[in-house]
Design a protein around this motif. Structure first.
Motif, PDB file in Angstrom:
ATOM      1  N   TYR A   1       0.842  -1.199   0.000  1.00  0.00           N
ATOM      2  CA  TYR A   1       0.000   0.000   0.000  1.00  0.00           C
ATOM      3  C   TYR A   1       0.875   1.244   0.000  1.00  0.00           C
ATOM      4  CZ  TYR A   1      -3.495  -3.422   1.417  1.00  0.00           C
ATOM      5  OH  TYR A   1      -4.314  -4.522   1.465  1.00  0.00           O
ATOM      6  N   ASP A   2       0.259   2.365  -0.326  1.00  0.00           N
ATOM      7  CA  ASP A   2       0.975   3.635  -0.184  1.00  0.00           C
ATOM      8  C   ASP A   2       1.155   3.961   1.293  1.00  0.00           C
ATOM      9  OD1 ASP A   2       1.205   4.177  -2.969  1.00  0.00           O
ATOM     10  OD2 ASP A   2      -0.868   4.886  -2.997  1.00  0.00           O
ATOM     11  N   GLU A   3       0.055   3.891   2.048  1.00  0.00           N
ATOM     12  CA  GLU A   3       0.108   4.140   3.495  1.00  0.00           C
ATOM     13  C   GLU A   3      -0.611   3.033   4.248  1.00  0.00           C
ATOM     14  OE1 GLU A   3       1.386   7.727   1.763  1.00  0.00           O
ATOM     15  OE2 GLU A   3      -0.684   7.016   1.539  1.00  0.00           O
ATOM     16  N   VAL A   4       0.013   2.565   5.314  1.00  0.00           N
ATOM     17  CA  VAL A   4      -0.637   1.684   6.283  1.00  0.00           C
ATOM     18  C   VAL A   4      -0.832   2.487   7.553  1.00  0.00           C
ATOM     19  CG1 VAL A   4      -0.280  -0.259   7.844  1.00  0.00           C
ATOM     20  CG2 VAL A   4       0.115  -0.545   5.397  1.00  0.00           C
ATOM     21  N   ILE A   5      -2.062   2.492   8.052  1.00  0.00           N
ATOM     22  CA  ILE A   5      -2.407   3.243   9.260  1.00  0.00           C
ATOM     23  C   ILE A   5      -2.723   2.251  10.357  1.00  0.00           C
ATOM     24  CG2 ILE A   5      -4.024   4.889  10.270  1.00  0.00           C
ATOM     25  CD1 ILE A   5      -4.404   5.982   7.388  1.00  0.00           C
TER      26      ILE A   5
END
Length: 490
Positions: free
Chosen positions: A23-27
């Motif tokens: 993914y681009d960002e994992v939160i």
């Protein structure tokens, strides 16, 4: 103890976990910070995954009193006492941005919001000076506050600050809408995915209980960071507080949101035909009987609302910083790939959205003046003094915990239902408890940094007095900086 919000939570669909996905960002964390951050990024075309160790909203957001207000008890005067006017102004500007964003979102999505006036009141003559100080600081930032002599509450008050037209709502309704929108934009949400490690490689590697993921960047939105980079566990102090909801006659429901200036604080609001009260906070793991603190809140509520029929009781954990302003931004030694948001000091409804807006600007550009000001790493003498005092207290609790554990033999018989004890078995501290007729023995040493744990008789959990990690009676991690469960003892 289950909150009113979690007990009545709408269904929130989530997604199947796909090990190895990129993914681009994992939160990390599916509370308000995590889901607002995810929505902002997904709207910008980013591929986003949200990881939640338990269920959506299970920790901070699901246990709040859910007051959306720019008048926050005596928060502004606390900030002004440790920082300068420009930082106080930036805090208010950021909170205003978060307040406005969340109200617009709720209106757009049809989430019910009740507009209420907010009050900070003095319950004693000594508290009047704190109220006056909050009024002066709030007025200096441009907030349209008013002095009020009489507050319509069923007990004496000694003046208050009033800020009109603030808001209250059901936080799980907000999370349900956010989760739906994140998924509609291609984001994914995974429950039961506990993150145990993040490698700041390129791409980052996120190690979870369900498998590994890769991401360009990671946001830690977990209440307190689960990574020790930056030593934020030593810069934060963890506190638990209590809340309840009760049915009272309609004519006894207060018309407003109220918070006392003194300690112990008392929070008052309504939800439909229910009265909600809160307060009696204390440092995690350091109260001799958390149940007594919860009982004192109940006794106070029944004293002023006789015959109140309690429907739910719950507690929450919040984190404060030495300067009373949240830590938001890059995580040190994270190579610019790991970010965090923590330290809302019980004002997460504004703080979470303010932080999400800041993180979005950090990652994609476009910082505002208030974001640039709040990004400074504040090191005033007052804040340093508070930090030193808190860490001295942590050291004292290490000594106290081990002195008690190693000088007390573990009982040979099971504790009574709902009770837990710490004692020595051989040369190690062991926690023994009985919950729901099941007796469990676990290591009483916190797997984070080795402090001796204490028993929480209100929530039947093992709590760490050093940095706020918490574990179930059987040893399962619940919250805090620890990433591992307690070790069972045979």
């Amino acid at each position: 103890m289950t909150s009113l919000w979690l007990a009545e939570a709408p269904p929130i669909p989530t997604d199947d976990f796909l090990p190895g996905a990129h993914y681009d960002e994992v939160i990390v964390g599916a509370g308000l910070t995590g889901l607002v951050s995810a929505l902002l990024l997904a709207r910008s075309g980013r591929r986003v995954a949200v990881l939640e160790a338990r269920t959506v909203g299970a920790v901070s957001t699901g246990n709040t009193t859910a007051k959306l207000s720019l008048l926050q008890g005596t928060q502004l005067s606390k900030i002004r006492s440790t920082l300068y006017q420009s930082a106080t102004q930036a805090y208010v500007d950021g909170a205003t941005a978060g307040f406005d964003w969340l109200l617009r979102y709720c209106e757009l999505r049809g989430v019910p919001v009740e507009r209420r006036d907010a009050y900070t009141y003095a319950a004693t003559p000594d508290g009047a000076a704190q109220v006056e100080r909050e009024y002066e600081v709030a007025r200096s930032t441009g907030l349209p506050v008013q002095r009020v002599n009489d507050v319509e509450l069923p007990f004496p008050t000694f003046g208050a600050v009033l800020l009109p037209d603030q808001a209250q709502f059901d936080p799980l309704r907000v999370l349900a809408a956010l989760a739906e929108d994140v998924r509609a934009l291609g984001g994914v949400i995974h429950e039961g995915a506990r993150v145990t490690r993040v490698a700041a490689s390129s791409p980052t590697r996120v190690v979870t209980s369900l498998g590994d993921l890769a991401a360009e960047r990671v946001i830690l939105a977990t209440g307190t960071p689960i990574l020790d980079r930056g030593l934020y566990f030593a810069k934060l102090s963890a506190h638990r507080s209590y809340a309840l909801s009760a049915r009272v006659p309609e004519e006894q429901l207060p018309d407003g949101m109220f918070l006392g200036a003194e300690t112990p604080t008392r929070s008052i609001r309504t939800h439909g035909d229910l009265l909600l009260t809160g307060g009696n906070g204390h440092a995690v793991g350091r109260h001799p009987s958390p149940q007594r603190a919860a009982d004192e809140l109940l006794d106070w509520t029944l004293r002023y609302w006789p015959g109140a029929d309690v429907t739910h009781t719950w507690s929450a954990q919040d984190y404060s910083t030495p300067h009373h302003v949240a830590f938001v931004g890059f995580l040190p030694r994270g190579r610019g790939r790991i970010y965090l948001a923590t330290g809302y000091e019980k004002w997460g409804m504004t703080g979470a959205v303010t932080s999400a807006l800041t993180l979005h600007a950090d990652l994609l550009g476009g910082r505002t003046d208030w974001q640039r000001t709040l990004h400074r790493r504040f090191t005033t003498p007052e804040a340093i003094g508070r930090g030193i005092g808190e860490n001295a207290a942590v050291g004292w609790w290490y000594l106290k915990g081990y002195a008690h554990a190693l000088s007390t033999p573990l009982p040979q018989t099971s504790p009574a239902e709902g009770e837990g004890v710490v004692g020595r078995r051989g040369v190690r501290p062991v926690g023994l408890s009985t919950v729901d007729a099941t007796t469990c023995a676990v290591s009483a040493v916190c797997p984070h940094l080795g402090a001796a744990l204490t028993w929480n008789d209100a929530e039947r959990s093992w709590d760490c007095p050093a940095h706020g990690s918490r574990f179930s009676a059987s040893g399962t991690r619940l919250e805090g900086p620890a990433t591992r469960d307690l070790t069972p003892v045979n």
